[in-house]
Scaffold this motif. Structure first.
Motif, PDB file in Angstrom:
ATOM      1  N   ARG A   1     -13.055  11.826 -64.509  1.00 61.92           N
ATOM      2  CA  ARG A   1     -13.414  12.962 -63.634  1.00 61.92           C
ATOM      3  C   ARG A   1     -12.317  13.184 -62.596  1.00 61.92           C
ATOM      4  O   ARG A   1     -11.929  14.310 -62.310  1.00 61.92           O
ATOM      5  CB  ARG A   1     -14.752  12.670 -62.950  1.00 61.92           C
ATOM      6  CG  ARG A   1     -15.264  13.813 -62.100  1.00 61.92           C
ATOM      7  CD  ARG A   1     -16.745  13.644 -61.774  1.00 61.92           C
ATOM      8  NE  ARG A   1     -17.038  12.468 -60.979  1.00 61.92           N
ATOM      9  CZ  ARG A   1     -17.818  11.474 -61.352  1.00 61.92           C
ATOM     10  NH1 ARG A   1     -18.401  11.497 -62.531  1.00 61.92           N
ATOM     11  NH2 ARG A   1     -18.029  10.443 -60.563  1.00 61.92           N
ATOM     12  N   LEU A   2     -11.804  12.103 -62.083  1.00 57.29           N
ATOM     13  CA  LEU A   2     -10.714  12.201 -61.098  1.00 57.29           C
ATOM     14  C   LEU A   2      -9.465  12.814 -61.739  1.00 57.29           C
ATOM     15  O   LEU A   2      -8.801  13.671 -61.140  1.00 57.29           O
ATOM     16  CB  LEU A   2     -10.397  10.810 -60.538  1.00 57.29           C
ATOM     17  CG  LEU A   2      -9.275  10.722 -59.523  1.00 57.29           C
ATOM     18  CD1 LEU A   2      -9.585  11.557 -58.287  1.00 57.29           C
ATOM     19  CD2 LEU A   2      -9.044   9.264 -59.115  1.00 57.29           C
TER      20      LEU A   2
ATOM     21  N   ARG B   1     -10.008  16.469 -61.971  1.00 52.73           N
ATOM     22  CA  ARG B   1      -9.906  17.126 -60.669  1.00 52.73           C
ATOM     23  C   ARG B   1      -8.457  17.273 -60.208  1.00 52.73           C
ATOM     24  O   ARG B   1      -8.140  18.183 -59.450  1.00 52.73           O
ATOM     25  CB  ARG B   1     -10.723  16.344 -59.626  1.00 52.73           C
ATOM     26  CG  ARG B   1     -12.211  16.529 -59.817  1.00 52.73           C
ATOM     27  CD  ARG B   1     -13.043  15.690 -58.883  1.00 52.73           C
ATOM     28  NE  ARG B   1     -14.468  15.970 -59.088  1.00 52.73           N
ATOM     29  CZ  ARG B   1     -15.463  15.313 -58.514  1.00 52.73           C
ATOM     30  NH1 ARG B   1     -15.195  14.328 -57.683  1.00 52.73           N
ATOM     31  NH2 ARG B   1     -16.714  15.641 -58.758  1.00 52.73           N
ATOM     32  N   ARG B   2      -7.613  16.377 -60.660  1.00 47.09           N
ATOM     33  CA  ARG B   2      -6.201  16.461 -60.274  1.00 47.09           C
ATOM     34  C   ARG B   2      -5.478  17.597 -60.996  1.00 47.09           C
ATOM     35  O   ARG B   2      -4.376  17.955 -60.633  1.00 47.09           O
ATOM     36  CB  ARG B   2      -5.503  15.126 -60.556  1.00 47.09           C
ATOM     37  CG  ARG B   2      -5.907  14.074 -59.547  1.00 47.09           C
ATOM     38  CD  ARG B   2      -5.149  12.776 -59.704  1.00 47.09           C
ATOM     39  NE  ARG B   2      -5.377  11.931 -58.538  1.00 47.09           N
ATOM     40  CZ  ARG B   2      -5.573  10.626 -58.575  1.00 47.09           C
ATOM     41  NH1 ARG B   2      -5.542   9.985 -59.721  1.00 47.09           N
ATOM     42  NH2 ARG B   2      -5.765   9.958 -57.458  1.00 47.09           N
TER      43      ARG B   2
ATOM     44  N   LEU C   1      -7.210  20.583 -61.867  1.00 45.21           N
ATOM     45  CA  LEU C   1      -8.205  21.660 -61.857  1.00 45.21           C
ATOM     46  C   LEU C   1      -8.017  22.565 -60.637  1.00 45.21           C
ATOM     47  O   LEU C   1      -7.698  22.099 -59.549  1.00 45.21           O
ATOM     48  CB  LEU C   1      -9.602  21.010 -61.794  1.00 45.21           C
ATOM     49  CG  LEU C   1     -10.812  21.882 -61.547  1.00 45.21           C
ATOM     50  CD1 LEU C   1     -11.177  22.654 -62.814  1.00 45.21           C
ATOM     51  CD2 LEU C   1     -11.999  21.025 -61.124  1.00 45.21           C
TER      52      LEU C   1
ATOM     53  N   LYS D   1      -5.994  18.138 -52.259  1.00 45.01           N
ATOM     54  CA  LYS D   1      -5.475  18.058 -53.640  1.00 45.01           C
ATOM     55  C   LYS D   1      -4.353  17.027 -53.729  1.00 45.01           C
ATOM     56  O   LYS D   1      -3.580  17.051 -54.689  1.00 45.01           O
ATOM     57  CB  LYS D   1      -4.965  19.431 -54.086  1.00 45.01           C
ATOM     58  CG  LYS D   1      -6.082  20.386 -54.513  1.00 45.01           C
ATOM     59  CD  LYS D   1      -5.523  21.580 -55.275  1.00 45.01           C
ATOM     60  CE  LYS D   1      -6.642  22.358 -55.942  1.00 45.01           C
ATOM     61  NZ  LYS D   1      -6.138  23.429 -56.796  1.00 45.01           N
ATOM     62  N   GLU D   2      -4.254  16.222 -52.729  1.00 41.99           N
ATOM     63  CA  GLU D   2      -3.314  15.091 -52.678  1.00 41.99           C
ATOM     64  C   GLU D   2      -1.851  15.525 -52.605  1.00 41.99           C
ATOM     65  O   GLU D   2      -0.977  14.816 -53.084  1.00 41.99           O
ATOM     66  CB  GLU D   2      -3.539  14.148 -53.870  1.00 41.99           C
ATOM     67  CG  GLU D   2      -4.949  13.559 -53.892  1.00 41.99           C
ATOM     68  CD  GLU D   2      -5.210  12.686 -55.100  1.00 41.99           C
ATOM     69  OE1 GLU D   2      -4.616  12.943 -56.155  1.00 41.99           O
ATOM     70  OE2 GLU D   2      -6.000  11.730 -54.967  1.00 41.99           O
TER      71      GLU D   2
ATOM     72  N   SER E   1     -16.234  11.272 -56.145  1.00 46.01           N
ATOM     73  CA  SER E   1     -14.908  10.889 -56.605  1.00 46.01           C
ATOM     74  C   SER E   1     -14.739   9.397 -56.344  1.00 46.01           C
ATOM     75  O   SER E   1     -15.166   8.890 -55.316  1.00 46.01           O
ATOM     76  CB  SER E   1     -13.858  11.683 -55.836  1.00 46.01           C
ATOM     77  OG  SER E   1     -12.594  11.458 -56.370  1.00 46.01           O
TER      78      SER E   1
ATOM     79  N   VAL F   1      -2.933  11.135 -47.239  1.00 44.74           N
ATOM     80  CA  VAL F   1      -3.899  12.238 -47.178  1.00 44.74           C
ATOM     81  C   VAL F   1      -4.635  12.209 -45.846  1.00 44.74           C
ATOM     82  O   VAL F   1      -4.768  13.229 -45.158  1.00 44.74           O
ATOM     83  CB  VAL F   1      -4.903  12.153 -48.362  1.00 44.74           C
ATOM     84  CG1 VAL F   1      -6.098  13.065 -48.137  1.00 44.74           C
ATOM     85  CG2 VAL F   1      -4.223  12.502 -49.679  1.00 44.74           C
TER      86      VAL F   1
ATOM     87  N   SER G   1     -14.857  19.550 -55.920  1.00 45.72           N
ATOM     88  CA  SER G   1     -14.036  19.707 -57.126  1.00 45.72           C
ATOM     89  C   SER G   1     -12.612  19.178 -56.926  1.00 45.72           C
ATOM     90  O   SER G   1     -11.809  19.221 -57.851  1.00 45.72           O
ATOM     91  CB  SER G   1     -13.975  21.183 -57.527  1.00 45.72           C
ATOM     92  OG  SER G   1     -13.150  21.909 -56.632  1.00 45.72           O
ATOM     93  N   LEU G   2     -12.317  18.702 -55.735  1.00 46.64           N
ATOM     94  CA  LEU G   2     -10.961  18.246 -55.416  1.00 46.64           C
ATOM     95  C   LEU G   2     -10.861  16.724 -55.562  1.00 46.64           C
ATOM     96  O   LEU G   2     -11.865  16.025 -55.412  1.00 46.64           O
ATOM     97  CB  LEU G   2     -10.586  18.670 -53.992  1.00 46.64           C
ATOM     98  CG  LEU G   2     -10.691  20.177 -53.719  1.00 46.64           C
ATOM     99  CD1 LEU G   2     -10.444  20.491 -52.255  1.00 46.64           C
ATOM    100  CD2 LEU G   2      -9.713  20.944 -54.590  1.00 46.64           C
ATOM    101  N   PRO G   3      -9.674  16.230 -55.835  1.00 42.62           N
ATOM    102  CA  PRO G   3      -9.552  14.784 -56.094  1.00 42.62           C
ATOM    103  C   PRO G   3      -9.831  13.888 -54.882  1.00 42.62           C
ATOM    104  O   PRO G   3     -10.324  12.779 -55.052  1.00 42.62           O
ATOM    105  CB  PRO G   3      -8.104  14.628 -56.575  1.00 42.62           C
ATOM    106  CG  PRO G   3      -7.401  15.886 -56.239  1.00 42.62           C
ATOM    107  CD  PRO G   3      -8.429  16.958 -56.128  1.00 42.62           C
ATOM    108  N   ALA G   4      -9.509  14.351 -53.681  1.00 43.87           N
ATOM    109  CA  ALA G   4      -9.750  13.488 -52.508  1.00 43.87           C
ATOM    110  C   ALA G   4     -11.249  13.361 -52.273  1.00 43.87           C
ATOM    111  O   ALA G   4     -11.961  14.368 -52.276  1.00 43.87           O
ATOM    112  CB  ALA G   4      -9.071  14.073 -51.277  1.00 43.87           C
TER     113      ALA G   4
END
Lengths: 288, 268
Positions: free
Chosen positions: A74-75, A78-79, A81, A107-108, B20, B28, B111-114
């Motif tokens: 999932r991670l 998301r990276r 998406l 979004k890092e 997540s 971050v 929906s974001l990775p963090a």
């Protein structure tokens, strides 16, 4: 069709006593796939699953080759998406630049200079460079939607999920939206839902029509248009057998339904096909 | 009623955003902290209490009549600002912690990775970078001013200055924790009101000079335990692990113990 980047197999979802999705199955590959359907058809539920913010109750879902039920996968999704929700929220006291910058950090994107360049790029793509330092609460509704679209494009994602992206945009902005989304789709997957059949006809390589939480149709725009082949005709007045009929600008009635013999048939549009498809199902359900 | 409660819980579960697993990276959190610091300092919930504190204490200027020195008047103003910052710390951090939910951004952020913890950590970092730095400046400036007032100079020392900074951080941590757990915007103001009107502020003071007889070590322990306890409580909202709740219980338990132990034998 190239290898599917979205695989949905017999997906179900319930909210309390309401069934939102009942056995949805379809695949999507790179390019633009449009979801059409009336309100309550399950489009947003399905898109939220593709955005990994909702888990299916049952069935199989794979995005970009990964399973969103598995935390690490999932991670990874998301990276790669980008997501624009149907009702995007905003930090109203932030400027457009600050808000997109904030999303970019989440979004890092941690390199400050590169991140700011990317924020400026996406603001430029949606023509909002001139108002980037204006607070979001001071922007018009159309501008806010463009801010939402801009954030979804941060990092040039492999999978772009857009829930009614053209709602509230004026015609000029909608054309600009088509231009933006249609660029670089050869190696990207875009899934969008809309009520605007013109957008779907203009943009999408594939169309999925949903009704009552099920897939009613899956195919190309031409195949959906073909549903209405021989079922659209012009007449001086509303025809008895017409399911839908409206008076056009030149005074003739455009009728959609079962054409009588000798009817003045005209070339159908994608919208005609959609209306007939949804209408046929409604009629058959009523008869049942 | 049980059935409807069960339905509500089922609905909440079926609508929940899958979390997540990523741990928030330092880069971050620091980047978020920079943005949060700016917004914490500029927010009306922070600026208005300072303005209120200044107005309140302005009335005290000149109470000493002609004998009132410039230093004493400045001391009153410094006091007004200091109290405003303490109240503002609760309110502005509370607003910042509430922001994603209030602004309907939980879906997009989900929906974001963090992970959600990154945002909480961002507010905490903003608290340290923004309000903490400001508190250091205010504490230093106030120390300089109070040192020139004969009646007050003997009470001013590093202990007083450092507990002011820690108090700002502690109240900020309380604001974040309340914002993460209490959905309404009234959570922060209610903390402030309850604090003042229950008399808690006098029973367990945030700031007291060593000359009051307060146990210096216990008071530091109290402030640090409040910071750690409420910060962990805020993070426990993002990821509810038994470990975090044990830390919350232990640190807040220590805070209660320290609050009792720090009081001088005869009271303040």
């Amino acid at each position: 069709m190239s290898a599917p980047t979205i695989e949905i197999d017999d997906v179900h979802k319930r909210f309390g006593h309401t069934t939102a999705l009942r056995g949805v199955t379809f695949d999507a590959a790179t390019g633009i796939t449009g979801l059409l359907g009336p309100n309550g058809a399950g489009k947003t539920t399905l898109l939220r699953m593709m955005a990994t913010v909702l888990a299916p109750d049952d069935g199989r879902l794979r995005l970009l080759g990964w399973d969103p039920r598995v935390a690490d996968e999932r991670l990874a999704i998301r990276r790669r998406l980008g997501y624009m929700p149907q009702e995007p929220g905003f930090h109203r006291s932030f400027t457009a630049f600050e808000f997109i910058d904030y999303v970019a950090i989440l979004k890092e994107m941690t390199d400050r200079r590169a991140r700011h360049d990317e924020v400026r790029r996406v603001l430029g793509v949606v023509d909002l460079e001139g108002v980037s330092d204006r607070k979001i609460k001071a922007l018009s509704g159309g501008m806010r939607r463009r801010v939402a679209l801009a954030q979804s494009m941060l990092g040039d994602p492999d999978l772009l999920v857009l829930d009614e992206p053209t709602a509230g945009l004026d015609p000029e902005q909608r054309l600009r939206f088509r231009e933006i989304v249609s660029e670089r789709t050869s190696d990207r997957t875009v899934v969008l839902s809309t009520h605007q059949t013109e957008d779907v006809a203009a943009l999408c390589q594939r169309i999925v029509v949903m009704l009552d939480g099920q897939v009613l149709f899956e195919g190309t725009p031409q195949e959906l248009t073909d549903v209405a082949e021989g079922r659209v005709w012009l007449a001086e007045q509303r025809a008895a057998g017409a399911r839908l009929s409206w008076r056009t600008a030149n005074g003739a009635h455009r009728n959609i339904g079962e054409a009588p013999p000798g009817a003045d048939l005209v070339a159908p549009t994608l919208e005609d096909g959609y209306l007939l498809l949804v209408g046929d199902r409604a009629l058959s359900e009523a008869a049942a | 009623m049980v059935a409807s409660l069960r339905t509500a819980i089922d609905d909440a579960r079926s609508s929940a955003v899958p979390s997540s697993t990523a741990r928030p990276s330092g880069a971050v959190v620091f980047a978020l902290g920079r943005i949060e610091a700016k917004h914490l300092l500029r927010h009306p919930a922070f600026l208005l209490p300072i303005a209120f504190g200044l107005l309140l204490f302005r009335g005290a200027i000149g109470v000493g009549g002609s004998s009132s020195s410039m230093a004493l008047n400045l001391a009153w103003l410094a006091g007004g600002v200091s109290i405003g910052v303490l109240i503002g710390a609760v309110l502005t951090t509370n607003v910042a912690a509430l922001r994603p939910r209030r602004d309907h951004l939980t879906e997009l952020y989900g929906s974001l990775p963090a992970p959600a913890e990154a945002r909480t950590a961002g507010v905490m970092t903003g608290l340290v970078l923004g309000l903490g730095s400001l508190a250091v400046v205010i504490a230093g400036a106030t120390w300089l001013v109070l040192d020139r007032v004969d009646e007050l100079a003997e009470h001013v020392d590093l202990f007083l200055a450092s507990q002011y900074v820690l108090s700002v951080l502690a109240l900020g941590a309380v604001g974040v924790a309340v914002g993460r757990w209490v959905p309404g915007v009234l959570g922060g103001p209610l903390v402030v009101i309850a604090h003042v009107f229950t008399g808690l502020i006098w029973i367990v003071p945030w700031i007291a000079p060593a000359s009051s007889g307060i146990g210096v070590g216990w008071h530091f322990a109290y402030l640090l335990a409040v910071i750690a306890g409420f910060a962990t409580l805020a993070f426990a909202r993002d990821r509810r692990t038994a470990q975090r709740f044990v830390v919350v219980a232990a640190t807040l338990g220590l805070a209660v113990l320290a609050a009792v132990e720090q009081a001088p034998p005869g009271g303040y």
